[in-house]
Structures are given as C-alpha cells and as structure tokens.
Design a protein around this motif. Sequence first.
Motif, PDB file in Angstrom:
ATOM      1  N   ASN A  79       0.927  -1.150   0.025  1.00 17.12           N
ATOM      2  CA  ASN A  79       0.014  -0.089   0.105  1.00 17.12           C
ATOM      3  C   ASN A  79       0.891   1.342  -0.103  1.00 17.12           C
ATOM      4  OD1 ASN A  79      -2.129  -1.814   0.205  1.00 17.12           O
ATOM      5  ND2 ASN A  79      -2.926  -1.205   1.973  1.00 17.12           N
ATOM      6  N   VAL A  80       1.996   1.226   0.703  1.00 17.38           N
ATOM      7  CA  VAL A  80       2.862   2.314   0.962  1.00 17.38           C
ATOM      8  C   VAL A  80       4.095   2.424  -0.315  1.00 17.38           C
ATOM      9  CG1 VAL A  80       4.177   3.773   2.325  1.00 17.38           C
ATOM     10  CG2 VAL A  80       2.316   2.719   3.082  1.00 17.38           C
ATOM     11  N   LEU A  81       4.758   1.260  -0.368  1.00 15.35           N
ATOM     12  CA  LEU A  81       5.800   1.170  -1.365  1.00 15.35           C
ATOM     13  C   LEU A  81       5.310   0.900  -2.577  1.00 15.35           C
ATOM     14  CD1 LEU A  81       8.675  -0.582   0.891  1.00 15.35           C
ATOM     15  CD2 LEU A  81       8.175   1.927   0.483  1.00 15.35           C
ATOM     16  N   HIS A  82       4.198   0.574  -2.863  1.00 12.92           N
ATOM     17  CA  HIS A  82       3.497  -0.005  -3.987  1.00 12.92           C
ATOM     18  C   HIS A  82       4.142  -0.976  -4.699  1.00 12.92           C
ATOM     19  CE1 HIS A  82       1.143   3.598  -3.516  1.00 12.92           C
ATOM     20  NE2 HIS A  82       2.289   4.556  -3.527  1.00 12.92           N
ATOM     21  N   GLU A  83       4.489  -2.011  -4.055  1.00 16.13           N
ATOM     22  CA  GLU A  83       4.992  -3.163  -4.585  1.00 16.13           C
ATOM     23  C   GLU A  83       3.916  -4.288  -4.852  1.00 16.13           C
ATOM     24  OE1 GLU A  83       8.297  -3.642  -5.665  1.00 16.13           O
ATOM     25  OE2 GLU A  83       8.806  -1.688  -5.104  1.00 16.13           O
ATOM     26  N   THR A  84       4.024  -5.198  -5.830  1.00 14.39           N
ATOM     27  CA  THR A  84       3.148  -6.011  -5.990  1.00 14.39           C
ATOM     28  C   THR A  84       2.832  -7.078  -4.924  1.00 14.39           C
ATOM     29  OG1 THR A  84       4.518  -7.705  -7.329  1.00 14.39           O
ATOM     30  CG2 THR A  84       3.441  -5.875  -8.450  1.00 14.39           C
ATOM     31  N   MET A  85       1.774  -7.901  -4.861  1.00  8.47           N
ATOM     32  CA  MET A  85       1.392  -8.758  -3.858  1.00  8.47           C
ATOM     33  C   MET A  85       2.407  -9.886  -3.937  1.00  8.47           C
ATOM     34  SD  MET A  85      -0.320  -7.762  -1.271  1.00  8.47           S
ATOM     35  CE  MET A  85      -0.864  -9.426  -0.729  1.00  8.47           C
ATOM     36  N   THR A  86       2.957 -10.236  -5.308  1.00 12.99           N
ATOM     37  CA  THR A  86       3.773 -11.259  -5.511  1.00 12.99           C
ATOM     38  C   THR A  86       5.158 -10.832  -4.871  1.00 12.99           C
ATOM     39  OG1 THR A  86       2.706 -11.947  -7.543  1.00 12.99           O
ATOM     40  CG2 THR A  86       5.062 -12.539  -7.367  1.00 12.99           C
ATOM     41  N   MET A  87       5.628  -9.753  -5.358  1.00 13.78           N
ATOM     42  CA  MET A  87       7.017  -9.133  -4.640  1.00 13.78           C
ATOM     43  C   MET A  87       6.911  -9.221  -3.162  1.00 13.78           C
ATOM     44  SD  MET A  87       9.949  -8.227  -5.001  1.00 13.78           S
ATOM     45  CE  MET A  87      10.039  -8.036  -6.589  1.00 13.78           C
ATOM     46  N   ALA A  88       5.799  -8.878  -2.675  1.00 16.79           N
ATOM     47  CA  ALA A  88       5.595  -8.697  -0.823  1.00 16.79           C
ATOM     48  C   ALA A  88       5.735  -9.997  -0.544  1.00 16.79           C
ATOM     49  CB  ALA A  88       4.319  -7.995  -0.454  1.00 16.79           C
ATOM     50  N   GLY A  89       5.012 -10.995  -1.120  1.00  9.24           N
ATOM     51  CA  GLY A  89       5.127 -12.642  -0.869  1.00  9.24           C
ATOM     52  C   GLY A  89       6.265 -13.083  -0.933  1.00  9.24           C
ATOM     53  N   MET A  90       7.234 -12.608  -1.863  1.00 11.40           N
ATOM     54  CA  MET A  90       8.723 -13.145  -1.841  1.00 11.40           C
ATOM     55  C   MET A  90       9.415 -12.474  -0.655  1.00 11.40           C
ATOM     56  SD  MET A  90       9.468 -12.930  -6.155  1.00 11.40           S
ATOM     57  CE  MET A  90      11.038 -13.279  -5.932  1.00 11.40           C
ATOM     58  N   VAL A  91       9.538 -11.529  -0.416  1.00 13.71           N
ATOM     59  CA  VAL A  91      10.117 -10.919   0.910  1.00 13.71           C
ATOM     60  C   VAL A  91       9.704 -11.778   1.910  1.00 13.71           C
ATOM     61  CG1 VAL A  91      10.558  -8.787   2.130  1.00 13.71           C
ATOM     62  CG2 VAL A  91      10.315  -8.695  -0.343  1.00 13.71           C
ATOM     63  N   VAL A  92       8.543 -11.997   2.158  1.00 10.15           N
ATOM     64  CA  VAL A  92       8.045 -12.449   3.560  1.00 10.15           C
ATOM     65  C   VAL A  92       8.536 -13.628   3.254  1.00 10.15           C
ATOM     66  CG1 VAL A  92       6.000 -13.587   4.544  1.00 10.15           C
ATOM     67  CG2 VAL A  92       5.913 -11.216   3.664  1.00 10.15           C
ATOM     68  N   MET A  93       8.629 -14.599   2.209  1.00 16.10           N
ATOM     69  CA  MET A  93       9.223 -15.915   2.163  1.00 16.10           C
ATOM     70  C   MET A  93      10.664 -15.854   2.302  1.00 16.10           C
ATOM     71  SD  MET A  93       9.434 -18.756  -1.207  1.00 16.10           S
ATOM     72  CE  MET A  93       7.471 -19.013  -1.062  1.00 16.10           C
ATOM     73  N   GLY A  94      11.270 -14.676   1.742  1.00 13.44           N
ATOM     74  CA  GLY A  94      12.765 -14.743   2.104  1.00 13.44           C
ATOM     75  C   GLY A  94      13.094 -14.471   3.618  1.00 13.44           C
ATOM     76  N   LEU A  95      12.003 -13.879   4.182  1.00  8.63           N
ATOM     77  CA  LEU A  95      12.333 -13.463   5.747  1.00  8.63           C
ATOM     78  C   LEU A  95      12.282 -14.721   6.301  1.00  8.63           C
ATOM     79  CD1 LEU A  95      12.363 -11.387   8.016  1.00  8.63           C
ATOM     80  CD2 LEU A  95       9.706 -11.367   7.890  1.00  8.63           C
TER      81      LEU A  95
END
Length: 406
Positions: A49-65
């Motif tokens: 919502n703030v950085l305007h990244e896609t949900m796919t990218m957000a999901g990849m970061v969460v998985m990487g975390l």
Amino acid sequence: MAIQSSQQDGEALKPQHVEIKAPILYITTLFQSTGASLIWPIATLYMHNVLHETMTMAGMVVMGLSIMMMIGSWVGGHLFDRWNPYKSILGAVALATAMLAALTFWHSWPVFAIFMLILGFADGIIYTLLNSYAATIQSIDSRKVFNLQYLFMNVGVVVGTAIVGFLFNHGVQFVFGGATIMYLIFSVMVFRFFNLKGLAAQATKDAAKAAKSNFRTPVLIYALLGLAFSLYMGYILWETVVATHMTDLGMTTQDYSFLWTINGIVIIVGQGLLDRIIEKLPFRLTVLGGTALFAVSFLFLMNAKTYPMFIFTFMILTIGEMFASPQMPAWIDHISDPNAKGRAQGFMTMAISLGRAVGPLYGGLMIDGGSYKALFASMFGIMMLFVVVTFILDRASRRRKRRLAN
C-alpha cells in the motif's frame, strides 16, 4: 543459577549445572515479542500500500524473511552448542536492534526489504537461543518452562498488535522506532542477566560430549519436526490467505484483526489456567491432541461463511494452538541429546520457519489451481498425516522402553 557439584559420596564426577533464571527469561521474551509484533502485521501492508510493490513481490520478501530466519535458527543452534551462548545472543540482539534503528530512518524500497531480511536472520538466531536458554532450566519442569515462555510471548503479541495500528497511522517510522525501543530494553536485559558464569564452559563440554556420544537421534524427533512444520504451515495461512478469503466474503480488515485480539486474550487467560495442570499431562495428549484440534479447524473453515462462524473456527484453532505450540519444544528437549540442546532447538525453529516459508506459496498455488476448500481440506490431511505418524512412532518408542525395563 549454578548448582555446585559435591566432592563427596562419589559425586565428584557430577558436572556443574548452570541455568538462566526463569523470570528473567520470561521478561526478556515479553520485550522481544512485543518488538517483533510491531513489525510483522504491517510488513506486507506497507510494501503493497505504501511502497506500491506487487503482492507477489511482497510475498517473496515474506518468504525470504522466513528462509533467513531458518538459516539464523541453524546458526543459533550451533553457536549455543559450540561457541559462547552469551556472546551469540548479545551479538544477534545488537544486529536486530541496529536493523530496526536503521529502518526507522531508511525504509524506502529496496532498502526496506534488505534490512528486513537481515532482521529475519538475527531474529532466527534469537529465537533459537532463547529456547536453548530455556532448555538449560532444570529446576522447573521443562513443560512448565516452555508453557510460561509461550504465555509471555503471547502477551507481547497482544501488546504489539494492539498498538501497531495507532503507530502506523502516525507514520511507519513510529512503528520501527517503537520496535527499536523494545529491542533496546531487550538488549539491556541480555547484557545484564544472560552472562551466566560457567555456561560457555558447560556448552563447550557438552559439545565435546555430543561429538563423542553414541546417542542415536530418535526417529520420533523427525516426526515432531514434521509436525511443527505442518502446524506453522497452517498457521501462516491464517495470517495471509484467510484475510483475503474473509474480505472476499464481505468482511472487513477490522473483523479479521479482531480475531487476533481474541486469540491473544484467550491464550493469555487459558495458558495461565493450563500452567496448573500441564505437568500432569503427557506430551502425546497435549501436542498430538492440540495439533489434531488445530487441523479440525480447517474442516470448519471449509464451510465458514459468516463472521460468527469464523470466530468459532478460530477459537478451535486457538485452543489447539494453546496445547500444542508451547509443548513441542519441550517434547523435543525431553528426547534429544542432553549434550546438544541448542542444536535440537535450532532444528525446531528451522522447521517452524520452513512451514511459514512454504505456507504462502502452497496456499497461492492451491487457490490458483483449485479453490479455498481444496486448500483447507489438504491442510487438514497434511496435519493429520503427521499426527498419525508421530502417534505411531511415540507408541513404538514407549513399547521399546517398557521391553528394555523388563
């Protein structure tokens, strides 16, 4: 607390035992959990919502975390057993605090993702080391130790999630600043109370014993790791997929967030009551019964259409979680090599992190290729499979012990 070995009556060979004071462990867990709970609820929301990244990218970061936490868990277990527990946890806390402080001032893309991944690595080490310190406590039943540690962790979750919305509305820098303060207090407590005289030497001796030991890791441990993997694979679906499912059915994000408030309150009240009877309950009842109840919640979730039904389903999950989650590390500790406590807890935390990493990807694939119902039914099947396998192996282990005793 150090328990001095006697030099008389043939007890000269009894090793000195060093353990953390339980209240110190619980209070540090509270501050760490509060700080962490300020971060995870807003990570995906902030990226999308703030950085305007896609949900796919957000999901990849969460998985990487989650993957970084898994790596950190493995490192933490080896550091506890083979190096210096105090220097290990102090270094990990310092790294995590530095990342949170940096995020307070620099939280644009892709700096946010990079700092979060490093934070995940540090937190993975911290979680394993806290569990390893908990495993040193022998003056209290291990089931009670892990149960109370879990209780204080959930108090931190309730506090963190209760105030994160207010802080986020005033700016994400206040969220990271609040988390930094919690970790600074955590750091001070670690610096002041975790430097136990003799613990490093004890860990070194235990590592040497473990290297020479003929201890054979029970197959039951691997089943328990699989059980933890499936439990947290299902748990992460409630944190990700279920939120989307509820909004698709016309419910609000406030409805969804209120479920977690209820979850925390029920755990705090229920865990306090459970602490009085936990020592009387066998692991197979608390862990396997709790996991089975957790799995059953997915059957109810298949047909949940109204908000009261979601609340009822989440209560089933919460009760199952309350019995199973804090007792899994205690059961692992009970049957693992006594000279390799850190490694065993590291594997446990790795299994949890792996489940949290795989869950969102598995959920996405199942929904894209099938449906929510197919996803929930498959999760019930996966969890019950591990419950049955663990039950069979535990039963075989108890039979073998009875034969040896006779």
